[in-house]
Design a protein around this motif. Structure first.
Motif, PDB file in Angstrom:
ATOM      1  N   THR A 244      -7.586 -11.048  -1.449  1.00 15.27           N
ATOM      2  CA  THR A 244      -6.378 -10.817  -2.256  1.00 15.27           C
ATOM      3  C   THR A 244      -5.138 -11.411  -1.582  1.00 15.27           C
ATOM      4  O   THR A 244      -4.224 -11.896  -2.265  1.00 15.27           O
ATOM      5  N   CYS A 245      -5.109 -11.395  -0.249  1.00 13.20           N
ATOM      6  CA  CYS A 245      -3.964 -12.001   0.448  1.00 13.20           C
ATOM      7  C   CYS A 245      -3.941 -13.513   0.248  1.00 13.20           C
ATOM      8  O   CYS A 245      -2.862 -14.117   0.106  1.00 13.20           O
TER       9      CYS A 245
ATOM     10  N   LEU B 273      -2.579 -14.126  -3.088  1.00 13.89           N
ATOM     11  CA  LEU B 273      -1.132 -13.918  -3.060  1.00 13.89           C
ATOM     12  C   LEU B 273      -0.406 -15.121  -2.485  1.00 13.89           C
ATOM     13  O   LEU B 273       0.624 -15.553  -3.024  1.00 13.89           O
TER      14      LEU B 273
ATOM     15  N   ARG C 211       1.479 -16.692  -5.935  1.00 12.45           N
ATOM     16  CA  ARG C 211       2.594 -15.783  -6.206  1.00 12.45           C
ATOM     17  C   ARG C 211       3.779 -16.476  -6.868  1.00 12.45           C
ATOM     18  O   ARG C 211       4.542 -15.838  -7.609  1.00 12.45           O
TER      19      ARG C 211
ATOM     20  N   MET D  30      -4.230  -7.988  -9.347  1.00  9.63           N
ATOM     21  CA  MET D  30      -4.095  -7.027  -8.257  1.00  9.63           C
ATOM     22  C   MET D  30      -4.230  -5.585  -8.737  1.00  9.63           C
ATOM     23  O   MET D  30      -4.630  -4.701  -7.978  1.00  9.63           O
TER      24      MET D  30
ATOM     25  N   ALA E 201      -7.870  -5.225  -8.537  1.00  6.67           N
ATOM     26  CA  ALA E 201      -8.411  -5.461  -7.202  1.00  6.67           C
ATOM     27  C   ALA E 201      -8.187  -4.276  -6.285  1.00  6.67           C
ATOM     28  O   ALA E 201      -9.008  -3.999  -5.388  1.00  6.67           O
ATOM     29  N   GLN E 202      -7.109  -3.522  -6.495  1.00  8.61           N
ATOM     30  CA  GLN E 202      -6.829  -2.395  -5.601  1.00  8.61           C
ATOM     31  C   GLN E 202      -7.812  -1.242  -5.791  1.00  8.61           C
ATOM     32  O   GLN E 202      -7.879  -0.341  -4.965  1.00  8.61           O
TER      33      GLN E 202
ATOM     34  N   ALA F 114      -6.270  -3.697  -0.433  1.00  7.10           N
ATOM     35  CA  ALA F 114      -5.654  -4.457  -1.527  1.00  7.10           C
ATOM     36  C   ALA F 114      -4.454  -3.737  -2.112  1.00  7.10           C
ATOM     37  O   ALA F 114      -3.687  -4.329  -2.884  1.00  7.10           O
TER      38      ALA F 114
ATOM     39  N   THR G 207      -1.474  -5.603  -0.933  1.00  9.02           N
ATOM     40  CA  THR G 207      -1.298  -6.879  -1.645  1.00  9.02           C
ATOM     41  C   THR G 207      -0.746  -6.646  -3.047  1.00  9.02           C
ATOM     42  O   THR G 207       0.107  -7.390  -3.523  1.00  9.02           O
ATOM     43  N   ALA G 208      -1.227  -5.587  -3.717  1.00  2.70           N
ATOM     44  CA  ALA G 208      -0.743  -5.283  -5.068  1.00  2.70           C
ATOM     45  C   ALA G 208       0.737  -4.928  -5.045  1.00  2.70           C
ATOM     46  O   ALA G 208       1.506  -5.340  -5.926  1.00  2.70           O
TER      47      ALA G 208
ATOM     48  N   ALA H  12       2.676  -8.046  -4.614  1.00 10.85           N
ATOM     49  CA  ALA H  12       2.591  -8.823  -5.862  1.00 10.85           C
ATOM     50  C   ALA H  12       3.580  -8.295  -6.888  1.00 10.85           C
ATOM     51  O   ALA H  12       4.190  -9.070  -7.647  1.00 10.85           O
TER      52      ALA H  12
ATOM     53  N   SER I  15       0.480  -0.477 -12.883  1.00 13.01           N
ATOM     54  CA  SER I  15      -0.176  -0.458 -11.578  1.00 13.01           C
ATOM     55  C   SER I  15       0.024   0.878 -10.873  1.00 13.01           C
ATOM     56  O   SER I  15      -0.922   1.456 -10.310  1.00 13.01           O
TER      57      SER I  15
END
Length: 399
Positions: A54-55, A58, A62, A73, A76-77, A83, A86-87, A90, A110
């Motif tokens: 995920t990084c 990003l 991004r 994301m 993905a979390q 993650a 990362t979320a 994002a 999210s």
């Protein structure tokens, strides 16, 4: 390869955001592992591998696809605790790069899924703490992203205004040059019309003298006819520059150096404190064209003094030697000046056009003594000398 075409500043910002995502994800993963109930485990390597993927996403997407990256994301979390960091970053990037109408619903969705995840997997105290923590993180990141976006838009708007102002100033200066050239052309038309009409009158007088020889009378007639034709051609060429009302006199008298004294007296009657220092021992050496431009220079200098230093004393100096030196000096008011007449700063541009037409020099600016000085030097090399029949002056006007 469009993904890699970025400036070093953009790469530095992307690496910083990715580093923040890695750090936040590692903190969240470590806290989760330490708070796991007895008997439950998390595969840290697998979780870190998913967080690393995920990084990378990003870092690469991004800027070009912030909305798609934020949506990815969100899901993905659920697969990896790391993650979550990362979320969150994002969502910050989304708020920074897209309007709030897009960023707020996605960030809210999210956060709602994260709270749902904590509700399912955590006990009541842990659920409340986790929900409050992530709500604060998202609020700070999304608000910061929106502020950064607003600041960037403000800076871009200011730069655009500065460019527009520079362009407008260049157009204003160019327009001032053109207007001054038109004015000079109209003045030249008036002068030439006057001189050619005199030539036609004298030629007509010679043509009808009874004691003239036939061939000389014929030559005088040719001169008279040519002068009239030249007048008509001149009116056709310069007529487009005329904006006078129908029936106006096309041969208005133009000011000369001798009219500067009257101009100074007029300024005094208007309340100005003007001193004239005139050192022109041979006024006949100053051609009419030079005197006309000298008058305009003094006129513009007095106008500027009234605009920017209405109560200051003004000194006008005229000195005729090898050249005609014109100097207008006035004191600069201390502190903030009083409201003055509006001006575009184009008057000095017009003076520069006039001085350049004669091959002279123009200087203006503040002096070390706290005064403003406008100085022009006009050459007198082609001056009209009395007794020459005016040839030098006519030649100078045609030039």
């Amino acid at each position: 390869m469009e993904l890699f075409r970025r400036s070093w500043r953009e790469w530095l910002g992307d690496l910083g955001a990715t580093g923040a995502a890695v750090l936040l994800g590692w903190v969240l993963l470590r806290g989760t592992v330490e708070d796991l109930p007895a008997g439950e485990t998390i595969s840290v390597p697998r979780d870190m591998l998913a967080g690393g993927v995920t990084c990378v996403l990003l870092l690469l997407f991004r800027r070009r696809y912030p909305v798609a990256l934020a949506v990815v994301m969100i899901f993905a979390q659920w697969a990896a605790t790391s993650a979550l960091g990362t979320a969150a970053i994002a969502m910050y990037s989304l708020a920074m790069l897209r309007p709030w109408r897009i960023a707020l619903p996605i960030a809210g969705a999210s956060l709602a899924l994260i709270i749902l995840l904590f509700r399912v997997l955590s006990a009541e105290p842990d659920f409340r703490e986790g929900a409050i923590l992530f709500a604060l993180i998202y609020a700070v990141l999304v608000t910061t992203g929106m502020l950064v976006r607003s600041q960037r838009q403000l800076i871009a708007s200011l730069r655009e205004r500065a460019r527009a102002a520079e362009t407008e100033q260049r157009l204003r200066v160019e327009e001032a040059r053109l207007l001054e050239r038109e004015r000079i052309a109209r003045e030249m038309h008036d002068v030439l019309a006057h001189r050619i009409s005199l030539l036609a009158v004298h030629a007509g007088a010679l043509e009808y003298r009874p004691d003239m020889a036939a061939d000389q009378r014929e030559a005088a007639g040719v001169i008279r006819q040519s002068a009239y034709e030249a007048m008509e051609d001149l009116r056709e060429v310069i007529g487009v520059l005329r904006h006078d009302a129908p029936g106006a006199d096309p041969e208005r008298p133009q000011p000369t150096l001798a009219d500067v004294a009257a101009l100074v007296r007029e300024s005094r009657r208007a309340g100005g404190r003007v001193t004239l220092a005139e050192n022109v021992p041979e006024p006949g050496r100053v051609p009419d064209r030079v005197g006309r431009h000298a008058y305009r220079i003094v006129q513009e200098g007095l106008t500027n003094a009234r605009k920017h230093a209405p109560d200051a004393e003004v000194t006008v100096s005229l000195d005729a030697g090898a050249d005609l030196d014109i100097e207008i000096v006035n004191a600069v008011p201390p502190g903030p000046s009083a409201p003055s007449l509006p001006g575009s700063g184009a008057g000095l541009v017009g003076l520069a056009e006039r001085v350049a037409l004669l091959g002279g020099t123009l200087e203006h600016g503040r002096t070390p003594g706290g005064r403003f000085r406008l100085r022009a030097r006009l050459p007198l090399g082609n001056a009209h000398v009395p007794g020459t029949g005016g040839k030098g002056d006519v030649h100078g006007e045609l030039l």
